[in-house]
Design a protein around this motif. Structure first.
Motif, short mmCIF file in Angstrom:
data_model
loop_
_atom_site.label_atom_id
_atom_site.label_comp_id
_atom_site.label_asym_id
_atom_site.label_seq_id
_atom_site.Cartn_x
_atom_site.Cartn_y
_atom_site.Cartn_z
N LEU A 8 0.84 -1.21 0.00
CA LEU A 8 0.00 0.00 0.00
C LEU A 8 0.87 1.26 0.00
CD1 LEU A 8 -2.91 1.01 0.08
CD2 LEU A 8 -2.78 0.94 2.58
N ALA A 9 1.95 1.25 0.78
CA ALA A 9 2.86 2.40 0.81
C ALA A 9 3.52 2.60 -0.55
CB ALA A 9 3.92 2.20 1.89
N ALA A 10 3.88 1.51 -1.21
CA ALA A 10 4.49 1.62 -2.54
C ALA A 10 3.50 2.23 -3.53
CB ALA A 10 4.94 0.25 -3.02
N LEU A 11 2.24 1.83 -3.44
CA LEU A 11 1.23 2.37 -4.35
C LEU A 11 0.91 3.83 -4.03
CD1 LEU A 11 -0.97 -0.81 -4.46
CD2 LEU A 11 0.01 0.31 -6.47
N GLU A 12 1.00 4.22 -2.78
CA GLU A 12 0.81 5.62 -2.43
C GLU A 12 1.91 6.49 -3.04
OE1 GLU A 12 0.52 5.38 1.79
OE2 GLU A 12 -1.65 5.04 1.77
N ARG A 13 3.13 5.95 -3.13
CA ARG A 13 4.21 6.68 -3.79
C ARG A 13 3.90 6.83 -5.28
NH1 ARG A 13 8.99 3.96 -4.14
NH2 ARG A 13 9.98 5.93 -4.73
N VAL A 14 3.35 5.78 -5.90
CA VAL A 14 2.98 5.87 -7.31
C VAL A 14 1.88 6.91 -7.50
CG1 VAL A 14 2.00 4.60 -9.26
CG2 VAL A 14 3.64 3.47 -7.74
N ALA A 15 0.90 6.91 -6.59
CA ALA A 15 -0.19 7.88 -6.67
C ALA A 15 0.33 9.31 -6.51
CB ALA A 15 -1.23 7.58 -5.60
N ALA A 16 1.31 9.49 -5.64
CA ALA A 16 1.83 10.83 -5.36
C ALA A 16 2.52 11.46 -6.56
CB ALA A 16 2.79 10.78 -4.17
N VAL A 17 2.95 10.64 -7.53
CA VAL A 17 3.57 11.20 -8.74
C VAL A 17 2.58 11.21 -9.90
CG1 VAL A 17 5.91 10.59 -8.05
CG2 VAL A 17 4.58 8.97 -9.42
N GLY A 18 1.30 10.95 -9.60
CA GLY A 18 0.27 11.05 -10.62
C GLY A 18 0.19 9.91 -11.60
N LYS A 19 0.67 8.71 -11.22
CA LYS A 19 0.70 7.59 -12.14
C LYS A 19 -0.32 6.50 -11.81
CE LYS A 19 3.98 9.11 -14.79
NZ LYS A 19 3.67 9.49 -16.20
N LEU A 20 -1.16 6.72 -10.79
CA LEU A 20 -2.13 5.71 -10.39
C LEU A 20 -3.53 6.19 -10.74
CD1 LEU A 20 -1.98 2.95 -8.93
CD2 LEU A 20 -2.55 4.14 -6.80
#
Length: 226
Positions: free
Chosen positions: A119-131
């Motif tokens: 979940l933390a890894a996906l939050e990093r992806v979301a934070a750069v606008g890629k999710l």
């Protein structure tokens, strides 16, 4: 080595050679050089022993993840995490089958830790606008697909080709990731932007909004991100 650790190591050793991902308490006692009362005192019953062995297996799996350091590319880290998960399953088939066996009714805390790492890894992806979907939804999709592929490879390896993991990974990632750039029109970009703002809001710790306002905003962003 403590008696408890000796029993766990004995069970793990027997499990590694078990074709059905199961061990008997009698065999474990013989391998560890202890009596049944000692085993039951430490683990309660066979299910308690198997749960402890599963926890031991998850700890081995998580050791590498804890040691890994995030790179500048969260999407690459996500792909690497999928591949490492499958590699661990293939290298430790008996452990992995038991880790996801219905015989173990209580998942260990380390399993929950693995989910939180994803979940933390996906939050990093979301934070750069890629999710394009919310991190919790993406985590459920990735985890279920990753575990499913890994189980198929350790239980039905002769049925599946070498590239099934890569193909499934790419298909799942295509469903949750977006390559849209800022300023591009379309619902895909809107979903990514909403998901990104939600992730940044969770990580900011800002007190500009009340808890109720933050909760409402997160709910609205989650709707836009689906």
């Amino acid at each position: 080595m403590s008696t408890r650790t000796a029993i766990l190591e004995a069970a793990a050793g027997l499990l590694a050679t078990s074709p059905v991902a199961d061990v008997s308490t009698r065999a474990v006692c013989e391998a560890a050089g202890v009596g049944a009362p000692t085993l039951y005192r430490h683990f309660g019953d066979k299910e308690g022993l198997l749960s402890a062995v599963v926890d031991h297996g998850f700890e081995r799996y998580l050791a590498g993840k804890r040691a890994a350091r995030p790179s500048a590319d969260p999407v690459a880290d996500l792909r690497r995490g999928w591949d490492n998960h499958v590699a661990f399953a293939v290298e430790n088939p008996a452990y992995y089958r038991l880790m996801h066996s219905p015989a173990v009714s209580t998942p260990p805390e380390s399993a929950n830790e693995g989910y939180r790492m994803l979940l933390a890894a996906l939050e990093r992806v979301a934070a750069v606008g890629k999710l394009r979907v919310s991190p919790p939804v993406a985590a459920q999709m990735v985890m279920s697909a990753n575990v499913g592929v890994a189980l198929m490879l350790v239980t039905r390896s002769e049925t599946y080709g070498d590239d099934v993991s890569r193909r499934t990974r790419d298909a799942v990632f295509a469903a949750i990731l977006t390559d849209a750039e800022p300023g591009e029109p379309g619902d895909d970009r809107l979903s990514a932007a909403a998901t990104r703002l939600g992730a940044l809001l969770s990580r900011s710790g800002s007190d500009a909004l009340t808890a109720a306002e933050t909760g409402l905003l997160q709910e609205l962003l989650a709707r836009l991100g689906t």
